[in-house]
Motif scaffolding. Structure first.
Motif, short mmCIF file in Angstrom:
data_model
loop_
_atom_site.label_atom_id
_atom_site.label_comp_id
_atom_site.label_asym_id
_atom_site.label_seq_id
_atom_site.Cartn_x
_atom_site.Cartn_y
_atom_site.Cartn_z
N PHE A 1 29.35 43.29 33.04
CA PHE A 1 29.97 42.50 34.25
C PHE A 1 28.53 42.01 35.37
O PHE A 1 28.82 40.95 35.27
N VAL B 1 27.50 38.06 36.36
CA VAL B 1 27.61 37.54 37.07
C VAL B 1 25.58 37.04 37.79
O VAL B 1 25.58 36.34 38.40
N ILE C 1 24.76 34.48 36.25
CA ILE C 1 25.45 33.11 36.70
C ILE C 1 24.57 32.31 38.00
O ILE C 1 23.94 31.65 37.92
N LEU C 2 24.27 33.19 38.48
CA LEU C 2 23.13 33.51 40.54
C LEU C 2 22.11 32.54 39.40
O LEU C 2 21.41 31.61 39.94
N LEU D 1 37.44 46.48 36.10
CA LEU D 1 37.93 46.66 37.63
C LEU D 1 39.33 46.49 36.97
O LEU D 1 39.72 47.69 37.81
N LEU E 1 38.89 50.53 37.36
CA LEU E 1 38.58 51.58 38.23
C LEU E 1 40.43 51.38 39.55
O LEU E 1 40.49 52.88 39.92
N GLU F 1 40.93 46.13 43.70
CA GLU F 1 40.19 45.08 42.31
C GLU F 1 39.74 43.71 42.63
O GLU F 1 38.98 43.04 42.71
N ARG F 2 41.15 43.77 42.54
CA ARG F 2 41.57 42.69 42.18
C ARG F 2 41.32 41.49 44.05
O ARG F 2 40.44 40.43 43.44
N VAL G 1 34.30 37.55 44.39
CA VAL G 1 33.20 37.34 43.65
C VAL G 1 33.57 36.19 43.13
O VAL G 1 32.27 34.84 43.13
N LEU H 1 31.33 33.01 43.81
CA LEU H 1 30.77 32.11 43.21
C LEU H 1 30.43 30.31 43.16
O LEU H 1 29.97 29.66 43.23
#
Lengths: 709, 114
Positions: free
Chosen positions: A654, A658, A661-662, A696, A699, B92-93, B99, B103
């Motif tokens: 993950f 990301v 992408i950056l 996610l 978690l 988390e959602r 994020v 982006l």
């Protein structure tokens, strides 16, 4: 020619000058113009043609044939600078040498004839024996021609005439063989095509041959039919080729080329010579149509026709034949083109032969004379012209007190004065010509005045007389008018309306303005109101020359007359663009190079100095550093980062996605375009989704478990 | 005069002690917002010194920071347990949304940066 231009407008100067010059030239040069299309041999052509003949050291002009051509041509041109004595003396020596052909003998004999050498008898004595042999041997037309022609010339020089008879009978039988059934002749028995030249040559010598035969009373001559020859001779003229403008000539055939070329000139010459020889001795006239004779004359008088010595000979000899041509002698008719009333000219008509000799045995009649443009009856009709001995011209008293000025169309007729034995003359039909009757025009009552615009009272006025040079000075300002009056009268007393009457104002800086002077019942008048003309005159004050220009085709005394000098006072030009005075057209000013344009480009914006920018770049990074320090201070940690198993991999994946992408965004900023970036971002986003979702949710589950636990 | 300063001091102390009770997560987010806004400040000072050419770069810089700050504030609101409005939303959602939004924001910013 515009005579009805409207308004006192400025007219272009260039064409006016041209027109005026043209008229003055036409009036001044009294050139005669040929009116029936036939002009006698010009002096330029005579000179050019005489220049082709240059004598060698021994007096000859090249070969024998060329010498004969030169001598005959120079005889026609009436040039006597030939060394006849030298040539005659060398002729005898030439003849004594053995000959291969009878052609040389022929040329020698011809030269002797032209120069009228006194050695005739000696030459004849030498030639006669070889001639007999040559005559018996001759088989082709040309050989026959040479032999018989030589005999014809020397028969008068020698007393041995009896021996010719035997030779001649052989000639006649050969002649018969060469005559074709349809009236055309061939070079030899074997050649099939006939030609005009062959025909001409045949007739050229056929009759002298026959004449010799008659003289010697040769019995075989009766076999030859004179009528047959005559019909054949007339048929010759059917072979004429025509060109435009009525020029006719004889075309050569293939056989002609083999006998020495010469082309159309030689063929034409041969036919003319032949037909002239025939016509000279025939009891009745040789009937050839006059248009044909005229057409041939036109061909022979084409300027620049002869390009070398041989062609010059053919042209000149043909022209000399035409001067005394039995069927008809073409004549050139030329009339005077301008008749002046003031000098009371007579209409003069010159009738000459093609070589320029005046002809007096014709009757010239003025059939009609019409004024061009008017529907009136003819001014003259059926009037005879009288021959004047001294000038060799036919004159007629055309002008009278009532003759109008202008152009006239004349129709003339030239007929032969019929008398036995004389040639008949032809002008190729009725002769048409144009003449112009001109005269001096009277100018009177010329008045120049300066009037006040409002009141019309004259502040200054002068009466001028044409011919007198009076230096008059006028002065005017923009509140005044200039008035010009004048009267023009023709010799009959009626008012004359010329094609152009102009008034021109010429500034000292050569700027010109032109105005049309209009006519009325009382004469010509022009009023120049300076108030209205100030702008047209471009506010130019100063001294102007006032010039009167009058011109017409029928006016003998067209003039440009400076009437006076005018001091014109105009107001100053208004502020703003000063009008540049229209100087005479300077071509270079219009098409020369224009001033260079300095382009002003977009100046780039002023950027700050690099050092300052770098300082602030580091200042921008300071908060980031402060952020990390703050994080440490707060006690943030990543102890809960899963390290083992799938959660670990998902977490790494993950974060990696990301980060990628950056990185993509960074590349986008540097060099990629939006579409590539979007495509890649879409793919990378798809790649981020699974690990992100997994970690996610993992978690979330683990924290929910902790809560319940 | 004296009372206002004393009052101000008392206020600050009360705020500080109350703030100390916030969870660490929220403090991290607050720190992030402070970071973003200070970056904005630096850029504005720079612009005032040298002028706004090129204007698009300036705008994209400013909007990037402010946008990030706004998204961080939204995240804080959603993650805060005391906020009854987002009781049912798992944090988390909220983070995933954060994020994604970042982006997208930064894609637009990069395009506008030129």
């Amino acid at each position: 020619m515009a005579s009805t231009a409207s308004g006192a407008s400025r007219l272009p100067l260039a064409w006016l000058r041209l027109l005026l010059l043209g008229w003055l030239f036409a009036v001044v040069s009294q050139t005669t113009c040929a009116s029936n299309g036939l002009q006698p041999l010009s002096d330029a052509d005579r000179e050019a043609v005489a220049g082709y003949f240059t004598a060698d050291a021994d007096g000859f002009y090249g070969s024998l044939q060329e010498t004969y051509h030169a001598l005959r041509a120079l005889e026609i041109l009436e040039q006597s600078n030939v060394e006849s004595q030298k040539i005659c003396d060398s002729l005898v020596g030439l003849v004594q040498a053995p000959h291969d052909s009878v052609e040389d003998a022929f040329h020698v004999v011809r030269i002797a004839e032209v120069l009228q050498c006194p050695h005739g008898a000696e030459v004849a004595k030498v030639i006669v024996p070889s001639l007999q042999a040559a005559v018996e041997k001759a088989k082709s037309l040309l050989e026959l021609h040479y032999s018989v022609a030589t005999i014809a010339i020397i028969k008068g020089w020698s007393s041995k005439s009896a021996s010719f008879n035997v030779a001649l009978s052989g000639v006649f039988s050969s002649l018969k063989e060469l005559a074709g059934p349809d009236g055309k002749w061939h070079y030899t028995k074997s050649s099939s095509e006939s030609s005009a030249k062959a025909a001409g040559l045949y007739t050229f010598f056929s009759f002298p041959t026959t004449a010799i035969a008659y003289h010697f009373k040769n019995p075989s001559v009766r076999g030859l039919q004179i009528g047959h020859i005559k019909t054949a001779a007339i048929k010759l003229f059917d072979n004429l080729e025509s060109h435009d403008q009525g020029v006719l000539y004889f075309q050569e055939s293939k056989d002609d080329a083999s006998s020495g070329g010469g082309g159309t000139l030689e063929a034409t010459w041969a036919v003319l010579r032949g037909s002239a020889a025939l016509a000279a001795v025939l009891p009745a006239k040789l009937k050839v149509k006059v248009e044909k004779v005229f057409g041939i004359a036109k061909f022979l008088l084409t300027p620049g026709l002869a390009l070398n010595a041989t062609e010059a000979f053919y042209q000149l000899d043909s022209l000399s034949v035409l001067e005394e041509y039995r069927p008809a002698v073409p004549v050139s008719v030329q009339t005077s083109s301008i008749l002046s009333l003031s000098s009371n000219d007579n209409l003069e008509v010159a009738v000459t032969t093609v070589l320029g000799k005046p002809v007096s045995q014709v009757k010239v009649t003025l059939v009609s004379a019409h004024c061009i443009g008017a529907d009136a009856p003819p001014v003259w009709s059926s009037q005879n012209l009288n021959y004047v001995e001294n000038s060799g011209k036919y004159v007629f008293h055309f002008l009278s007190a009532t003759t109008d000025l202008g152009k006239y169309k004349l129709s003339l007729e030239v007929c032969s004065v019929k008398s036995e034995g004389d040639s008949s003359y032809t002008s190729g039909g009725p002769v048409k010509s144009d003449i112009t009757v001109i005269s001096a025009i009277g100018i009177s009552d010329v008045q120049l005045a300066v009037l006040d615009s409002n009141t019309g009272i004259s502040d200054f006025s002068a009466v001028l007389e044409y011919g007198k040079d009076e230096n008059i000075t006028l002065s005017a300002n923009h509140l005044q008018k200039l008035l010009l009056l004048l009267k023009l009268t023709s010799p009959s007393g009626s008012p004359f309306n010329p094609q152009q009457v102009f008034l021109k104002l010429v500034h000292e800086s050569h700027v010109e303005h032109l105005y049309l002077v209009k006519s009325s019942a009382k004469g010509f008048q022009l009023t120049l109101d300076f108030l209205g003309l100030v702008e047209k005159l471009q506010y130019l004050s100063g001294t102007y020359n006032v010039v009167l220009i009058v011109g017409d085709m029928t006016m003998e005394n067209s003039f440009v007359w400076t009437l006076a000098s005018l001091d014109l006072d105009l107001p100053a030009a208004p502020e703003g663009k000063p009008l540049p005075p229209e100087a005479p057209l300077e071509i270079t000013a219009r098409v020369g190079s224009k001033p260079e344009i300095a382009h002003i480009f977009w100046q780039p914006e002023k950027r700050p100095p690099t050092l300052l920018s770098n300082i602030f770049l580091s200042l921008t990074l300071l908060p980031l550093i402060g952020f990390f320090i703050g994080l440490g201070y707060l006690g943030a940690n990543i102890k809960l980062f899963p390290t083992t198993g799938l959660p670990g991999a998902a977490a790494v994946g993950f974060h990696g996605a990301v980060a990628s992408i950056l990185v993509l965004y960074f590349l986008f900023w540097l060099k990629l375009d939006l579409f590539t970036t979007l495509k890649s971002a879409w793919i990378l986003g798809l790649g981020t989704l699974p690990p992100g979702h997994f970690i996610l949710s993992y978690l979330a589950d683990s924290s929910a478990k902790q809560k319940t636990a | 005069m004296g009372s206002t300063t004393a009052d101000a001091r008392a206020l600050v102390t009360a705020l500080r002690s109350a703030y100390a009770a916030t969870p660490i997560k929220l403090k991290i987010i607050d720190l992030y917002v402070v970071y973003a806004l200070s970056t904005v400040l630096v850029q504005v000072v720079y612009m005032s010194l040298v002028g706004s050419f090129p204007f698009n770069a300036f705008l994209s810089g400013i909007l990037s920071c402010i946008g990030s700050a706004v998204l961080a504030v939204c995240l804080r609101m959603q993650v805060n347990k005391e906020n009854k409005e987002f009781k049912d939303l798992p944090p988390e959602r909220a983070f995933a949304d954060f994020v994604l939004c970042n982006l997208v924001l930064h894609l637009v910013i990069m395009n506008f940066l030129g």
